[in-house]
Design a protein around this motif. Sequence first.
Motif, short mmCIF file in Angstrom:
data_model
loop_
_atom_site.label_atom_id
_atom_site.label_comp_id
_atom_site.label_asym_id
_atom_site.label_seq_id
_atom_site.Cartn_x
_atom_site.Cartn_y
_atom_site.Cartn_z
N ALA A 185 -59.75 -11.07 0.39
CA ALA A 185 -59.57 -9.93 1.52
C ALA A 185 -59.38 -10.68 2.77
CB ALA A 185 -60.90 -9.07 1.55
N ALA A 186 -60.04 -11.78 3.17
CA ALA A 186 -59.94 -12.43 4.19
C ALA A 186 -58.41 -13.05 4.49
CB ALA A 186 -60.87 -13.91 4.64
N LYS A 187 -58.15 -13.65 3.35
CA LYS A 187 -56.54 -14.33 3.43
C LYS A 187 -55.44 -13.17 3.24
CE LYS A 187 -54.37 -18.18 2.98
NZ LYS A 187 -54.41 -19.13 3.79
N GLN A 188 -55.68 -12.09 2.92
CA GLN A 188 -54.87 -11.13 3.12
C GLN A 188 -54.77 -10.71 4.57
OE1 GLN A 188 -56.39 -8.27 -0.05
NE2 GLN A 188 -54.32 -8.41 -1.06
N LEU A 189 -55.84 -10.45 5.35
CA LEU A 189 -56.03 -10.29 6.66
C LEU A 189 -55.07 -11.39 7.45
CD1 LEU A 189 -56.48 -8.96 9.28
CD2 LEU A 189 -59.01 -10.02 9.13
N PHE A 190 -55.67 -12.57 7.32
CA PHE A 190 -54.92 -13.73 7.94
C PHE A 190 -53.37 -13.69 7.70
CE2 PHE A 190 -58.91 -16.39 6.91
CZ PHE A 190 -59.49 -15.71 7.81
N ALA A 191 -52.89 -13.31 6.32
CA ALA A 191 -51.31 -13.51 6.19
C ALA A 191 -50.86 -12.27 7.03
CB ALA A 191 -51.24 -13.23 4.69
N ALA A 192 -51.33 -11.00 6.96
CA ALA A 192 -50.96 -9.80 7.63
C ALA A 192 -50.81 -10.18 8.91
CB ALA A 192 -51.70 -8.65 7.15
N SER A 193 -51.68 -10.77 9.61
CA SER A 193 -51.52 -11.27 10.91
C SER A 193 -50.62 -12.19 11.27
CB SER A 193 -53.00 -11.57 11.40
OG SER A 193 -52.90 -12.13 12.88
N GLU A 194 -50.51 -13.33 10.43
CA GLU A 194 -49.65 -14.24 10.95
C GLU A 194 -48.11 -13.70 10.55
OE1 GLU A 194 -48.14 -18.62 9.18
OE2 GLU A 194 -50.16 -17.96 8.68
N LEU A 195 -47.97 -12.86 9.44
CA LEU A 195 -46.60 -12.64 9.13
C LEU A 195 -46.13 -11.20 9.89
CD1 LEU A 195 -46.83 -13.11 5.29
CD2 LEU A 195 -45.70 -14.58 6.85
N GLY A 196 -46.93 -10.81 10.83
CA GLY A 196 -46.47 -9.61 11.55
C GLY A 196 -46.55 -8.41 11.40
N VAL A 197 -47.28 -8.14 10.26
CA VAL A 197 -47.41 -6.78 9.91
C VAL A 197 -48.24 -5.77 10.85
CG1 VAL A 197 -48.74 -5.21 8.03
CG2 VAL A 197 -47.73 -7.33 7.12
N PHE A 198 -49.12 -6.12 11.59
CA PHE A 198 -49.70 -5.41 12.56
C PHE A 198 -48.73 -5.23 13.61
CE2 PHE A 198 -53.29 -7.70 10.45
CZ PHE A 198 -53.93 -6.43 9.67
N ALA A 199 -48.08 -6.19 14.09
CA ALA A 199 -47.30 -6.44 15.15
C ALA A 199 -45.88 -5.14 14.66
CB ALA A 199 -46.38 -7.48 15.56
N ALA A 200 -45.51 -5.04 13.49
CA ALA A 200 -44.33 -4.34 13.15
C ALA A 200 -44.87 -3.00 13.25
CB ALA A 200 -44.02 -4.50 11.69
N LEU A 201 -46.07 -2.67 12.97
CA LEU A 201 -46.84 -1.32 12.79
C LEU A 201 -46.91 -0.64 14.36
CD1 LEU A 201 -49.50 -1.25 10.16
CD2 LEU A 201 -47.47 -0.17 10.11
N ALA A 216 -42.85 0.70 13.30
CA ALA A 216 -42.63 0.77 11.77
C ALA A 216 -43.77 1.53 11.04
CB ALA A 216 -42.45 -0.59 11.13
N THR A 217 -43.32 2.72 10.08
CA THR A 217 -44.37 3.17 9.34
C THR A 217 -44.38 3.33 7.84
OG1 THR A 217 -43.12 5.21 9.40
CG2 THR A 217 -44.53 4.87 11.22
N THR A 218 -43.27 2.58 7.36
CA THR A 218 -42.96 2.72 6.12
C THR A 218 -42.99 1.16 5.37
OG1 THR A 218 -40.66 2.61 5.87
CG2 THR A 218 -41.56 4.96 5.73
N THR A 219 -43.18 0.89 4.13
CA THR A 219 -43.17 -0.43 3.70
C THR A 219 -41.81 -1.01 3.92
OG1 THR A 219 -42.30 0.57 1.48
CG2 THR A 219 -44.70 -0.15 1.70
N THR A 220 -40.70 -0.20 3.75
CA THR A 220 -39.06 -0.73 4.17
C THR A 220 -39.32 -1.01 5.53
OG1 THR A 220 -38.31 0.61 2.28
CG2 THR A 220 -36.72 -0.10 4.05
N GLU A 221 -39.66 -0.37 6.50
CA GLU A 221 -39.57 -0.48 7.72
C GLU A 221 -40.27 -1.83 8.36
OE1 GLU A 221 -38.50 3.88 9.62
OE2 GLU A 221 -40.70 3.12 9.77
N VAL A 222 -41.58 -1.86 7.60
CA VAL A 222 -42.34 -3.07 7.83
C VAL A 222 -41.74 -4.38 7.43
CG1 VAL A 222 -44.62 -4.04 7.48
CG2 VAL A 222 -44.45 -1.85 8.10
N ALA A 223 -41.30 -4.28 6.31
CA ALA A 223 -40.60 -5.74 5.47
C ALA A 223 -39.11 -5.75 6.52
CB ALA A 223 -40.03 -5.10 4.07
#
Length: 325
Positions: free
Chosen positions: A20-36, A40-47
């Motif tokens: 879970a920690a690694k998933q959080l770190f990856a989501a942060s580094e890869l810009g998932v929260f920034a995209a939201l 962005a609201t869908t998997t396609t838009e976030v991707a």
Amino acid sequence: MTSDPVDPTPLAAVASGFMAAKQLFAASELGVFAALGAGATTTTEVADAAGLPERSARVLLDAMVGLGLVSYVDGAYRNTDATAAYLSGGAGLDLRPWLAFWDTLSYPHWLGYTDSMRTAEPQPFDMGGERMGTFMGGVQTYNSLHAQQLAGVYDFTPHRNLLDLAGLSTAFLDEAHKRNPLLRGAFVSTDMMLQMAKAGAPAGFTDFVEFHEADPLTTDVPGHYDAVLLEHVLHRFTPQENKTILTRARSVVDAGATLLVLDFLLDPSDGRRLDPVLAGEYLVIDGTVVYPEDEVRSWLADTGWRWVETRPVPASPRVLIAEAV
């Protein structure tokens, strides 16, 4: 007759915690929260926004939903208040450097954690090259969070002259001053810590705070104050050294003055998880000590202070509040 099997959910939840920690770190580094945060609201838009394969975006988004860090309502993913405030790249305190520190330095270092527990000794820690910058950026960012949260749970308005003694970050005096513009103070520490503090001080800081070089283990502390803050001091020193620092702090205030001791402390009676987790972090990284709260309170009684109360600070250390006697 056979009994129902015992529910293993708590074991699975904790055992998968490193994932879970690694998933959080990856989501942060890869810009998932920034995209939201950018809409962005869908998997396609976030991707698309993060430049990720849609499969990866889906895994990370659903993982964050499961961890309570992203919501999913009516087919739309959205940041929670916490991820919007701290991880989306908005105007507030950006905690991504702290997560980067725990991801790139702490996370792999914990591979030696069992050996540290076996010996009560830290693992060799490489601080060379860019690692020092990552380490300091993470530590100072996490300290800034502690400072904000402390100012939210403790009222600094009664004070006029606050001493930060042997501390690590100017953020605490800065946040206290934001809540109380009449407050003045001093940051007193050794030369090395003083230079690091000055380098990280915000603009205008010296308009209300003085810097003084002094080693509280060997020299008198300059000035006179109505409150003293020891932020992240205790775990760096031995019990006797801490009593010396507490005695020096008592010497620069009158009876009735306030002492704030902010540090992680062990107290199994309240079941707070953060403190023993950070006790492990301090041990495996550099061998410093998270002390039991009752031991710290005995130091207060021995050095001219009366314990008043202990307050938890959200996502941060506890703060012991004491009064000079």
